[in-house]
Design a protein around this motif. Sequence first.
Motif, PDB file in Angstrom:
ATOM      1  N   GLY A 136       0.850  -1.181   0.000  1.00  0.00           N
ATOM      2  CA  GLY A 136       0.000   0.000   0.000  1.00  0.00           C
ATOM      3  C   GLY A 136       0.884   1.228   0.000  1.00  0.00           C
ATOM      4  N   ILE A 137       0.450   2.261  -0.711  1.00  0.00           N
ATOM      5  CA  ILE A 137       1.237   3.490  -0.820  1.00  0.00           C
ATOM      6  C   ILE A 137       0.355   4.644  -0.379  1.00  0.00           C
ATOM      7  CG2 ILE A 137       2.519   5.000  -2.380  1.00  0.00           C
ATOM      8  CD1 ILE A 137       2.844   2.419  -4.159  1.00  0.00           C
ATOM      9  N   SER A 138       0.892   5.470   0.501  1.00  0.00           N
ATOM     10  CA  SER A 138       0.139   6.600   1.029  1.00  0.00           C
ATOM     11  C   SER A 138       0.935   7.882   0.803  1.00  0.00           C
ATOM     12  CB  SER A 138      -0.112   6.387   2.523  1.00  0.00           C
ATOM     13  OG  SER A 138      -0.742   7.506   3.081  1.00  0.00           O
ATOM     14  N   VAL A 139       0.280   8.859   0.175  1.00  0.00           N
ATOM     15  CA  VAL A 139       0.890  10.163  -0.048  1.00  0.00           C
ATOM     16  C   VAL A 139      -0.106  11.221   0.414  1.00  0.00           C
ATOM     17  CG1 VAL A 139       2.008  11.705  -1.701  1.00  0.00           C
ATOM     18  CG2 VAL A 139       2.085   9.233  -2.073  1.00  0.00           C
ATOM     19  N   SER A 140       0.260  11.974   1.416  1.00  0.00           N
ATOM     20  CA  SER A 140      -0.620  12.973   2.016  1.00  0.00           C
ATOM     21  C   SER A 140      -0.815  14.179   1.114  1.00  0.00           C
ATOM     22  CB  SER A 140      -0.016  13.427   3.350  1.00  0.00           C
ATOM     23  OG  SER A 140      -0.694  14.553   3.841  1.00  0.00           O
ATOM     24  N   LYS A 141      -1.912  14.883   1.321  1.00  0.00           N
ATOM     25  CA  LYS A 141      -2.158  16.121   0.590  1.00  0.00           C
ATOM     26  C   LYS A 141      -1.130  17.188   0.920  1.00  0.00           C
ATOM     27  CE  LYS A 141      -7.108  15.809  -0.204  1.00  0.00           C
ATOM     28  NZ  LYS A 141      -8.403  16.453   0.006  1.00  0.00           N
ATOM     29  N   LYS A 142      -0.459  17.041   2.048  1.00  0.00           N
ATOM     30  CA  LYS A 142       0.582  17.998   2.427  1.00  0.00           C
ATOM     31  C   LYS A 142       1.769  17.946   1.464  1.00  0.00           C
ATOM     32  CE  LYS A 142      -0.421  17.734   7.347  1.00  0.00           C
ATOM     33  NZ  LYS A 142       0.087  17.327   8.659  1.00  0.00           N
ATOM     34  N   VAL A 143       1.947  16.809   0.811  1.00  0.00           N
ATOM     35  CA  VAL A 143       3.078  16.636  -0.101  1.00  0.00           C
ATOM     36  C   VAL A 143       2.882  17.442  -1.379  1.00  0.00           C
ATOM     37  CG1 VAL A 143       4.353  14.940  -1.479  1.00  0.00           C
ATOM     38  CG2 VAL A 143       3.649  14.383   0.850  1.00  0.00           C
ATOM     39  N   GLY A 144       1.643  17.551  -1.848  1.00  0.00           N
ATOM     40  CA  GLY A 144       1.400  18.314  -3.073  1.00  0.00           C
ATOM     41  C   GLY A 144       0.007  18.069  -3.603  1.00  0.00           C
ATOM     42  N   ASN A 145      -0.259  18.622  -4.782  1.00  0.00           N
ATOM     43  CA  ASN A 145      -1.572  18.431  -5.386  1.00  0.00           C
ATOM     44  C   ASN A 145      -1.702  17.015  -5.951  1.00  0.00           C
ATOM     45  OD1 ASN A 145      -0.218  18.438  -7.831  1.00  0.00           O
ATOM     46  ND2 ASN A 145      -0.794  20.536  -8.345  1.00  0.00           N
ATOM     47  N   SER A 146      -2.836  16.722  -6.564  1.00  0.00           N
ATOM     48  CA  SER A 146      -3.094  15.346  -6.989  1.00  0.00           C
ATOM     49  C   SER A 146      -2.109  14.871  -8.052  1.00  0.00           C
ATOM     50  CB  SER A 146      -4.523  15.187  -7.498  1.00  0.00           C
ATOM     51  OG  SER A 146      -4.712  15.930  -8.678  1.00  0.00           O
ATOM     52  N   VAL A 147      -1.659  15.763  -8.903  1.00  0.00           N
ATOM     53  CA  VAL A 147      -0.692  15.377  -9.929  1.00  0.00           C
ATOM     54  C   VAL A 147       0.611  14.921  -9.284  1.00  0.00           C
ATOM     55  CG1 VAL A 147       0.662  16.209 -11.888  1.00  0.00           C
ATOM     56  CG2 VAL A 147      -1.713  16.918 -11.633  1.00  0.00           C
ATOM     57  N   VAL A 148       1.084  15.675  -8.309  1.00  0.00           N
ATOM     58  CA  VAL A 148       2.328  15.342  -7.599  1.00  0.00           C
ATOM     59  C   VAL A 148       2.154  14.041  -6.822  1.00  0.00           C
ATOM     60  CG1 VAL A 148       3.908  16.097  -5.785  1.00  0.00           C
ATOM     61  CG2 VAL A 148       3.062  17.740  -7.461  1.00  0.00           C
ATOM     62  N   ARG A 149       1.040  13.911  -6.112  1.00  0.00           N
ATOM     63  CA  ARG A 149       0.796  12.704  -5.307  1.00  0.00           C
ATOM     64  C   ARG A 149       0.741  11.458  -6.175  1.00  0.00           C
ATOM     65  NH1 ARG A 149      -3.342  15.935  -3.148  1.00  0.00           N
ATOM     66  NH2 ARG A 149      -4.918  14.425  -3.813  1.00  0.00           N
TER      67      ARG A 149
END
Length: 114
Positions: A43-56
């Motif tokens: 499973g991979i988790s990328v928070s909204k704090k990291v960036g917008n949906s394109v970046v995530r």
Amino acid sequence: MKFSTSLKKNKDFQKVYKSGTSKANRQLVMYVKENGMDINRIGISVSKKVGNSVVRHHITRLVRESYRLNEDVFSTGLDIVVVARMQARDLNYFEIEKSLLHLGNLHHITDGKL
């Protein structure tokens, strides 16, 4: 040969977070828990704090691909959750791959030939 499937349900992520072990570096955090099966589930988790949906989604694709190309060096029977940190947004594929394999070595779930 494919050894892995995806973790999709929140309860599966929560089990790994609560009872798994974690190791981290500057770019990623990896949680690992044995699942009692013959396959790995990732499973991979990328928070909204990291960036917008394109970046995530870009980070998610890089992590998934680096795992897919190296899954033969990982032990089987594991649930693995990879959480991307803020520094991961500036990395290319090779840096993500190096970071993922480094965490695998810290967890002693890779064969160590890397």
